[in-house]
Design an enzyme around this catalytic site. Structure first.
Site, PDB file in Angstrom:
ATOM      1  N   LYS A  54      27.543 -34.620  21.504  1.00 49.29           N
ATOM      2  CA  LYS A  54      29.075 -34.308  21.844  1.00 49.29           C
ATOM      3  C   LYS A  54      30.101 -34.837  20.615  1.00 49.29           C
ATOM      4  CE  LYS A  54      28.412 -34.410  26.789  1.00 49.29           C
ATOM      5  NZ  LYS A  54      28.564 -35.146  28.142  1.00 49.29           N
ATOM      6  N   GLN A  98      31.339 -39.853  31.284  1.00 50.04           N
ATOM      7  CA  GLN A  98      29.891 -39.437  31.521  1.00 50.04           C
ATOM      8  C   GLN A  98      29.262 -39.823  32.663  1.00 50.04           C
ATOM      9  OE1 GLN A  98      28.373 -37.548  28.986  1.00 50.04           O
ATOM     10  NE2 GLN A  98      26.382 -37.607  29.991  1.00 50.04           N
ATOM     11  N   ASP A 121      36.081 -31.598  31.907  1.00 53.79           N
ATOM     12  CA  ASP A 121      34.953 -31.249  32.589  1.00 53.79           C
ATOM     13  C   ASP A 121      34.859 -30.437  33.696  1.00 53.79           C
ATOM     14  OD1 ASP A 121      32.447 -32.373  31.950  1.00 53.79           O
ATOM     15  OD2 ASP A 121      32.913 -34.591  32.726  1.00 53.79           O
TER      16      ASP A 121
HETATM   17  N1  GUN Z   1      26.067 -35.688  32.645  1.00 53.42           N
HETATM   18  C1  GUN Z   1      25.205 -34.689  32.348  1.00 53.42           C
HETATM   19  N2  GUN Z   1      25.956 -33.632  32.265  1.00 53.42           N
HETATM   20  C2  GUN Z   1      27.247 -34.005  32.223  1.00 53.42           C
HETATM   21  C3  GUN Z   1      28.560 -33.268  31.941  1.00 53.42           C
HETATM   22  O1  GUN Z   1      28.448 -31.888  31.851  1.00 53.42           O
HETATM   23  N3  GUN Z   1      29.433 -33.877  32.130  1.00 53.42           N
HETATM   24  C4  GUN Z   1      29.782 -35.266  32.261  1.00 53.42           C
HETATM   25  N4  GUN Z   1      30.850 -35.777  32.569  1.00 53.42           N
HETATM   26  N5  GUN Z   1      28.634 -36.001  32.767  1.00 53.42           N
HETATM   27  C5  GUN Z   1      27.410 -35.237  32.582  1.00 53.42           C
END
Ligand code: GUN
Length: 295
Positions: A54, A98, A121
């Site tokens: 990211k 996350q 998100d």
């Molecule tokens: N863990 C795995 N995929 C994601 C996601 O798209 N967002 C978040 N916050 N955590 C994740």
């Protein structure tokens, strides 16, 4: 192999280019760039690897990015305090905590603490509710990525029989809401399978578009797929593999080789949905910055 391989990297790169243009335009009009802050708790190797991806993607398109890293011993109060600080920071347009969080933390309470206008998100109840009502503000990045991929592949979703295996809040639930809506890349007839489904194969064999999002390696076998179906594999599991230098390989929910003999198109793991998730997160961050600037 009969199936066409859907290359997520190609579609993701197209989206990155679009976001880069949008970020440059935003900078020209507002004198600032959109900003994303990721909160990463603990030392889960998969989470660290996602977050690195990211950060790199943000840098490439000109989005300002920061990651707050804390040990797994953090308390609920400390974590909520971090989130509240980010809510108040005008340079932060998007907040991403996350997941998964360490077990002692209340994931839902942390998500509820995020300012819904910064919830890139799409997990805050306000955004999940808006999506459900057909008025999306931020939808989660993985479902958006799956939908964009299907549109780019010119898969006719209008009236298509879609079967989603998995009902998670990050994928199965929001993807159902997206594909049920009227509009391009949607208006589908959606069935969701889960641990309570009596005969998953009977459901998946009816699918024109089969989307696997269980998070377990390989439950979707060739006998569960209708000949000619489009198969989207959202799963990413680490499976031990001593023949690999890093000791593991990434595997999806779908038994790739066998299913590729039956399906008309299929996404690989890695290189399918994964790159799309990151690119749609960038789209959401740009959108958050535009909404903040309009207020
Ligand atoms: N863990 C795995 N995929 C994601 C996601 O798209 N967002 C978040 N916050 N955590 C994740």
């Amino acid at each position: 192999m009969k199936a066409r391989i859907i290359d997520g990297k190609v579609v993701a790169s197209k989206v990155h280019d679009e976001v880069a243009v949008g970020v440059a335009e935003f900078k020209a009009s507002h004198g600032t760039v959109p900003g994303l802050t990721v909160v990463l708790i603990g030392d889960d190797p998969a989470s660290h690897s996602y977050v690195k991806g990211k950060e790199r993607a943000c840098e490439k398109v000109g989005i300002a990015t920061a990651t707050i890293r804390r040990d797994a011993t953090i308390t609920q109060e400390e974590l909520v305090e971090i989130v509240e600080g980010l809510n108040k920071d005008p340079k932060v347009n998007g907040i991403l905590v996350q997941l998964p969080l360490p077990k002692h933390l209340d994931e839902d309470a942390v998500i509820h603490a995020i300012d819904p206008m910064k919830d890139v998100d799409g997990l805050h109840p306000e955004n999940a509710g808006l999506l459900m009502l057909g008025q999306p503000r931020f939808a989660p990045a993985t479902p958006l990525g799956v939908q964009r991929m299907l549109v780019e592949q010119k898969v006719d979703m209008n009236g298509a029989r879609v079967v989603i295996v998995g009902r998670s809040k990050l994928v199965g639930m929001p993807l159902t809401a997206l594909l049920l809506q009227k509009g391009i890349g949607a208006n589908s007839t959606v069935t969701v399978c889960h641990t309570g489904t009596k005969d998953i194969g009977a459901e998946t064999r009816r699918a024109d578009v089969l989307i696997a999002a269980t998070g377990f390696p390989g439950p979707i076998t060739p006998d569960m797929v209708k000949p000619g179906a489009v198969v989207i594999d959202v799963g990413v599991s680490r499976v031990e593999d001593p023949t690999r230098k890093r000791g593991y390989r990434l595997t999806g929910d779908v038994e790739f080789d066998g299913v590729a003999e039956v399906a008309s198109a299929i996404t690989p793991v890695p290189g399918g949905v994964g790159p799309m998730t990151i690119s749609m997160l960038l789209v959401n961050v740009l959108q958050a910055a535009k909404l903040a600037a309009a207020n």
